[in-house]
Motif scaffolding. Sequence first.
Motif: not given
Length: 148
Positions: A26-32
């Motif tokens: 979820k964090v990686l998706k938000e950053e992307d």
Amino acid sequence: MSSERNKVKLSKSILDMKFMKRTKEKVLKEEDDAQSRAMYSNEITEKMLKSESYYIIEPSYVPCEDLNDGRFSFRGMNPDIERILELEEQAKQATIDQNVKKDVTDEDMTAYYGNVKKTIERKFQSKTHRRTVTLPEPKFKKPRLDDV
């Protein structure tokens, strides 16, 4: 912007733990998403962000092929299920029958059937009797106004 600054970020070592896999994704998706928004911020308009999709995404092909799903019974193994399926089929046929519009009226059909009946009767008559019977001349039938 201020909410992003106040948000606490988890360390990389905590996100690498086994039970934190979903959070890490979820964090990686938000950053992307944030990076892509920043990169294309001058090209993406508000209308593009708030637009609705006109496509229906169906995960299964069952409704597309009009397949039956659920339980089945054959040759009286489970009469309750057979009765339920029969009722569903009758309801489906009733809705289809209401939507179908007749192309040929009942009067036209009886007139046609009468001609066919006479033709078949003539086929089985003797040759001498066939010569004496004359068919009426076909008349031009005026089209109805609602056919146009």
